[in-house]
Design a protein around this motif. Structure first.
Motif: not given
Length: 411
Positions: A8, A138-141, A156, A286, A323-326
């Motif tokens: 990452a 965008t988190p997850g995007g 990321e 992010r 992992a998703d940073p959101g």
């Protein structure tokens, strides 16, 4: 970390104390980190810095705490004085260390910058790289994207550690009014210590204060602050030196000796600014902000750099690579916003108290300080309750070993 997955990527904008601490913390967590620095080199701008037990415990998690304790001066007994030299109250280094679990240490900012940068992989820091946030992601995007003269980087995670005039913060929160002048300006210098011995002290006068702290390498860190119109800088270093002599040259020793020995080009002056109101969050998409980019504060508690170090360690704690940073960024904002806002507010209150200009108000302040001093060091130390006793959200050296000895001014 899963070796089959690409590492990452994190980009940190700014190579000050907060940015380099974040870079090292993220690197140790498993992120591939790039630091973008606008300046042509890592030569730090600044003078001395006091690291309180809270910041030292955060640096323990990065394996730097003990080395810094060895390189720094441990603050000894000192206190608060009047311009005529009268002691209003005394500080007790041993009592402070016992209360907060460790000493306050003083060192030059360049020492800390050098240690942090030296623990990063070669090539991590790119100087001469002014960066612009092109997309917070965008988190997850989609990833975050930063542009600089030689191209763009995607990551990321993006961290804005670019100071009080942060371009990253402005891009994230364009509606926010940003920092405003507090009415207080500051001067700082580091010079060889004068011949006569002195105790660490801070001296409060009418509308102004002065502080003198020894460093371990035989130099002294001196700082001053005063109520003044915004941007009322002298046209050159000699003018600033003359201004310091006018304001402080008649105060007690060692202040006149320090001013006599201070070259004009060794004086740094800055107006103190802080946000007109807190940010709505310390992240968006992010991208996160930390340190002065998130919560600039008056220097009167000495916590600006300390809080940037805390920010960096807490941010990395919340962000597992891959992992998703959101959720992690939301947790970082939740952990840091209330604490830093409270410390900034307390710093502002003490700044107003220290720079009172009314004669009767100063006389009342002096009487209260004398009373506090007679009640012993515990009352003054309460100012740092819930600040200096903070512990990071991971186990540290201080958790695993006996407390460090206190009461000495050197290691």
């Amino acid at each position: 970390m899963d070796k089959s997955r690409p590492q990452a990527r994190a980009v940190v904008v700014g190579s000050g104390i907060g940015g380099l601490t974040a870079a090292l913390a993220l690197h140790r967590r498993g992120w591939q980190v790039t630091v973008l620095e606008r300046a042509a080199s890592l030569r730090p701008v600044g003078a001395g810095i006091g690291l309180a037990p809270n910041a030292l415990r955060a640096l323990d998690t990065l394996g730097l705490g003990d080395e810094l304790r060895e390189l720094a001066t441990w603050q000894g007994d000192g206190g608060l004085r009047t311009p005529g030299g009268r002691w209003l109250s005394r500080t007790d280094a041993r009592a402070a260390a016992a209360r907060f679990g460790g000493p306050l240490v003083m060192l030059h900012r360049s020492t800390l910058i050098g240690l942090l940068a030296g623990r990063l992989p070669e090539g991590t820091v790119r100087t001469g790289a002014p960066a612009r946030l092109a997309d917070p992601g965008t988190p997850g995007g989609r990833p975050a994207r930063v542009a600089f003269p030689d191209g763009e980087l995607e990551a990321e995670l993006l961290v804005g550690a670019d100071g009080i005039d942060s371009a990253v913060r402005t891009a994230l929160f364009p509606e926010h009014p940003g920092p405003v002048y507090t009415g207080m300006t500051t001067w700082r210098t580091v010079i060889p210590a004068p011949g006569e011995p002195f105790a660490p002290h801070e001296t409060w006068g009418r509308g102004a204060l002065w502080g003198t702290q020894p460093l371990k390498d035989g130099r002294v860190y001196a700082y001053a602050a005063a109520a003044a119109p915004e941007r009322s800088f002298a046209p050159d270093g000699e003018g600033e030196r003359a201004e310091l002599l006018r304001r402080f040259g008649h105060w007690h020793q060692p202040i006149p000796s320090i001013l006599a020995a201070t070259p004009a080009d060794a004086i740094l002056r800055h107006d103190v600014r802080q946000p007109a109101r807190p940010l709505p969050a310390y992240h968006r998409g992010r991208t996160a902000v930390l340190g002065d980019a998130a919560h600039a504060m008056a220097p009167t508690l000495g916590q600006g750099g300390n809080q940037a170090i805390e920010d960096a360690v807490v941010l990395a704690h919340h962000l597992a690579p891959g992992a998703d940073p959101g959720p992690g960024l939301a947790g970082y904002s939740a952990d840091r916003m209330g604490r830093t806002a409270a410390i900034a507010a307390k710093s502002a209150r003490i700044a107003r108290l220290a720079t009172l200009g009314s004669g009767p108000a100063v006389a009342l302040r002096t009487a209260l300080m004398v009373l506090a001093g007679r009640l012993g060091p515990g009352l003054a130390l309460r100012t740092f309750d819930s600040i200096a006793d903070w512990r990071p959200p991971t186990r540290t050296y201080a958790d695993l070993a006996p407390e460090h000895p206190a009461g000495s001014t050197t290691c």
